[in-house]
Design an enzyme around this catalytic site. Structure first.
Site, PDB file in Angstrom:
ATOM      1  N   LYS A 120       0.830  -1.211   0.000  1.00 16.23           N
ATOM      2  CA  LYS A 120       0.000   0.000   0.000  1.00 16.23           C
ATOM      3  C   LYS A 120       0.862   1.258   0.000  1.00 16.23           C
ATOM      4  O   LYS A 120       0.488   2.267  -0.598  1.00 16.23           O
ATOM      5  CB  LYS A 120      -0.967  -0.004   1.183  1.00 16.23           C
ATOM      6  CG  LYS A 120      -2.043  -1.071   1.017  1.00 16.23           C
ATOM      7  CD  LYS A 120      -3.363  -0.708   1.634  1.00 16.23           C
ATOM      8  CE  LYS A 120      -4.414  -1.702   1.165  1.00 16.23           C
ATOM      9  NZ  LYS A 120      -5.674  -1.595   1.846  1.00 16.23           N
ATOM     10  N   LYS A 202      -3.157  -9.728  -6.407  1.00 16.50           N
ATOM     11  CA  LYS A 202      -4.465  -9.932  -5.788  1.00 16.50           C
ATOM     12  C   LYS A 202      -5.524  -9.019  -6.412  1.00 16.50           C
ATOM     13  O   LYS A 202      -5.231  -7.869  -6.733  1.00 16.50           O
ATOM     14  CB  LYS A 202      -4.323  -9.610  -4.295  1.00 16.50           C
ATOM     15  CG  LYS A 202      -5.539  -9.861  -3.457  1.00 16.50           C
ATOM     16  CD  LYS A 202      -5.318  -9.419  -2.019  1.00 16.50           C
ATOM     17  CE  LYS A 202      -5.580  -7.951  -1.835  1.00 16.50           C
ATOM     18  NZ  LYS A 202      -6.358  -7.600  -0.638  1.00 16.50           N
ATOM     19  N   LYS A 205     -10.312  -4.036  -4.517  1.00 17.25           N
ATOM     20  CA  LYS A 205     -11.390  -3.115  -4.869  1.00 17.25           C
ATOM     21  C   LYS A 205     -10.906  -1.701  -5.164  1.00 17.25           C
ATOM     22  O   LYS A 205     -11.614  -0.927  -5.791  1.00 17.25           O
ATOM     23  CB  LYS A 205     -12.480  -3.110  -3.783  1.00 17.25           C
ATOM     24  CG  LYS A 205     -12.035  -2.653  -2.417  1.00 17.25           C
ATOM     25  CD  LYS A 205     -13.225  -2.630  -1.466  1.00 17.25           C
ATOM     26  CE  LYS A 205     -13.119  -3.611  -0.329  1.00 17.25           C
ATOM     27  NZ  LYS A 205     -11.949  -3.471   0.542  1.00 17.25           N
TER      28      LYS A 205
HETATM   29  N1  AQP Z   1      -8.515 -11.035  -3.970  1.00 21.10           N
HETATM   30  C1  AQP Z   1      -8.972 -11.554  -2.837  1.00 21.10           C
HETATM   31  N2  AQP Z   1      -9.155 -12.888  -2.729  1.00 21.10           N
HETATM   32  C2  AQP Z   1      -9.637 -13.429  -1.586  1.00 21.10           C
HETATM   33  N3  AQP Z   1      -9.958 -12.691  -0.492  1.00 21.10           N
HETATM   34  C3  AQP Z   1      -9.805 -11.354  -0.565  1.00 21.10           C
HETATM   35  N4  AQP Z   1     -10.031 -10.358   0.304  1.00 21.10           N
HETATM   36  C4  AQP Z   1      -9.685  -9.175  -0.256  1.00 21.10           C
HETATM   37  N5  AQP Z   1      -9.246  -9.379  -1.505  1.00 21.10           N
HETATM   38  C5  AQP Z   1      -9.296 -10.721  -1.728  1.00 21.10           C
HETATM   39  C6  AQP Z   1     -10.576 -10.542   1.631  1.00 21.10           C
HETATM   40  O1  AQP Z   1     -11.686  -9.683   1.755  1.00 21.10           O
HETATM   41  C7  AQP Z   1     -11.785  -9.274   3.118  1.00 21.10           C
HETATM   42  C8  AQP Z   1     -12.005  -7.817   3.193  1.00 21.10           C
HETATM   43  O2  AQP Z   1     -10.868  -7.136   2.719  1.00 21.10           O
HETATM   44  P1  AQP Z   1     -10.666  -5.640   3.159  1.00 21.10           P
HETATM   45  O3  AQP Z   1     -11.661  -4.774   2.543  1.00 21.10           O
HETATM   46  O4  AQP Z   1     -10.616  -5.522   4.621  1.00 21.10           O
HETATM   47  O5  AQP Z   1      -9.225  -5.275   2.704  1.00 21.10           O
HETATM   48  P2  AQP Z   1      -8.263  -5.835   1.651  1.00 21.10           P
HETATM   49  O6  AQP Z   1      -7.825  -7.206   2.004  1.00 21.10           O
HETATM   50  O7  AQP Z   1      -7.172  -4.801   1.517  1.00 21.10           O
HETATM   51  O8  AQP Z   1      -9.186  -5.895   0.366  1.00 21.10           O
HETATM   52  P3  AQP Z   1      -9.047  -5.121  -0.941  1.00 21.10           P
HETATM   53  O9  AQP Z   1     -10.215  -5.454  -1.800  1.00 21.10           O
HETATM   54  O10 AQP Z   1      -7.694  -5.354  -1.542  1.00 21.10           O
HETATM   55  O11 AQP Z   1      -9.200  -3.621  -0.463  1.00 21.10           O
HETATM   56  P4  AQP Z   1      -8.336  -2.364  -0.775  1.00 21.10           P
HETATM   57  O12 AQP Z   1      -8.196  -2.322  -2.270  1.00 21.10           O
HETATM   58  O13 AQP Z   1      -9.102  -1.208  -0.233  1.00 21.10           O
HETATM   59  O14 AQP Z   1      -7.038  -2.559  -0.082  1.00 21.10           O
HETATM   60  C9  AQP Z   1     -10.517  -9.734   3.832  1.00 21.10           C
HETATM   61  O15 AQP Z   1     -10.818 -10.890   4.579  1.00 21.10           O
HETATM   62  C10 AQP Z   1      -9.596 -10.079   2.715  1.00 21.10           C
HETATM   63  O16 AQP Z   1      -8.698 -11.115   3.063  1.00 21.10           O
END
Ligand code: AQP
Length: 338
Positions: A120, A202, A205
């Site tokens: 990040k 990965k 969002k």
């Molecule tokens: N690509 C993924 N595959 C499987 N699990 C995923 N998670 C996120 N991306 C994947 C799981 O979703 C839950 C919520 O995630 P989060 O919103 O707390 O943060 P994150 O992991 O940082 O998800 P994002 O989508 O990548 O968000 P941004 O882009 O804002 O950083 C968690 O349980 C995560 O493991």
């Protein structure tokens, strides 16, 4: 004398999702889909972690709206608000209070090793703030506040969960058994869904729109995005994440959505082209998301209902959180409260 039988206490589940963008198929498969499966056998607490979301700059109006949308998505995905405690992190002051205390039990070296921080920080080089660095401490506070037994997450959160366990064990080592030590709950298939455009990364969002399927994408958009998903040039449908990340990702998506084991899908699709693989994947995704999308449309039209749930649950979450927090504050020696 008749014996009083106390209802057996169920183990506690805690998990959260950031309202930091449109939820993706990765969030659904890695986390959300499993949430509702657990709510009969566990006491489930599912948080909308808006405090985590501001570690990256957010538009205030969008963030507020997305908190409400996430509440609707939680319920639309099958969470029963009578069984699962759905609430907003910023409505429960204990998260920030415990986080500060845990900051004093977490080493800089431990936080320096966190890969999400490195990713990040690279993505947001103009805003490498202290919140981004101490994100895992707030996450530890979220979990430990509720004496959580199990945390359903995607594999990307495993390192944060290990840190949470280390910090809890360190604290318990000094003050006695204050915190329950949580276990991760990570699904075997689909715990890391990859980007459609860069399948070695990965699916996230906060990445560009064509890299993910959003939970609320309409069928045509889903077909278009999956059709454009990056694969490779050898034309063989085989599960091999290292050498064929794009094809393997589509097989994982199908399998995680219940289309069969990876082995059976590979056998069934052997000799067919990537066009067929993509059509089949899109069919699976559209069918899996349709009930959620229909339910979501009804729920989001009733903001009063959603606000009522968030308000009511904030009271319960504050009550539960304060039970742990008061104990912790006493242990570390904070002044008594009259
Ligand atoms: N690509 C993924 N595959 C499987 N699990 C995923 N998670 C996120 N991306 C994947 C799981 O979703 C839950 C919520 O995630 P989060 O919103 O707390 O943060 P994150 O992991 O940082 O998800 P994002 O989508 O990548 O968000 P941004 O882009 O804002 O950083 C968690 O349980 C995560 O493991």
């Amino acid at each position: 004398m008749s014996e009083i039988i106390k209802p057996e206490k169920k183990p506690i589940i805690f998990s959260g999702i950031q309202p930091s963008g449109t939820l993706t198929l990765g969030n659904y498969i890695g986390a959300l889909k499993n949430f509702s499966l657990l709510q009969d056998d566990y006491d489930c607490i599912y948080c909308i972690v808006d405090m985590h979301a501001i570690t990256v700059r957010q538009n205030p109006a969008d963030l507020r709206r997305r908190c409400m949308e996430l509440a609707a998505i939680y319920i639309a995905s099958g969470l029963d608000p009578k069984k699962s405690l759905i609430y907003c992190q910023s409505h429960v002051t204990g998260h920030a209070e415990l986080s500060w205390i845990l900051n004093c039990f977490t080493y800089m070296g431990e936080l320096n090793r966190m890969t999400q921080y490195k990713d990040k920080a690279a993505k947001h080089a103009d805003n490498i703030n202290a919140g981004l660095f101490t994100y895992p401490v707030l996450m530890a506070a979220d979990i430990l506040l509720f004496q959580t037994n199990m945390v359903p997450v995607g594999v990307d959160q495993k390192q944060h969960l290990e840190l949470c366990r280390d910090v809890a064990q360190r604290f318990n080592g000094v003050y006695g058994n204050v915190f329950t030590i949580p276990e991760p709950y990570i699904a075997k298939v689909g715990s890391k869904i990859m980007s459609l455009q860069e399948p070695t990364r990965k699916m996230s969002k906060s990445d560009p729109d064509d890299t993910f399927v959003a939970l609320l994408d309409d069928p045509d958009t889903i077909r278009r995005k999956i059709k454009r998903a990056v694969t490779d040039s050898d034309g063989e449908i085989r599960y091999d994440p290292e050498n064929k990340p794009g094809v393997s990702n589509l097989l994982s998506i199908m399998s995680a959505l219940g289309a069969g084991s990876i082995e059976s899908l590979t056998a069934e699709l052997a000799g067919q082209g990537y066009g067929t693989l993509k059509t089949r994947t899109a069919d699976c995704v559209i069918a899996a998301l349709e009930p959620l999308q229909n339910e979501y449309k009804k729920l989001i039209a009733d903001k009063g209902y959603l606000q009522g749930i968030l308000d009511e649950n904030a009271k319960t979450a504050n009550y539960l959180a304060n039970k742990t927090l008061r104990k912790v504050q006493k242990k570390v020696g904070f002044a008594s409260r009259g």
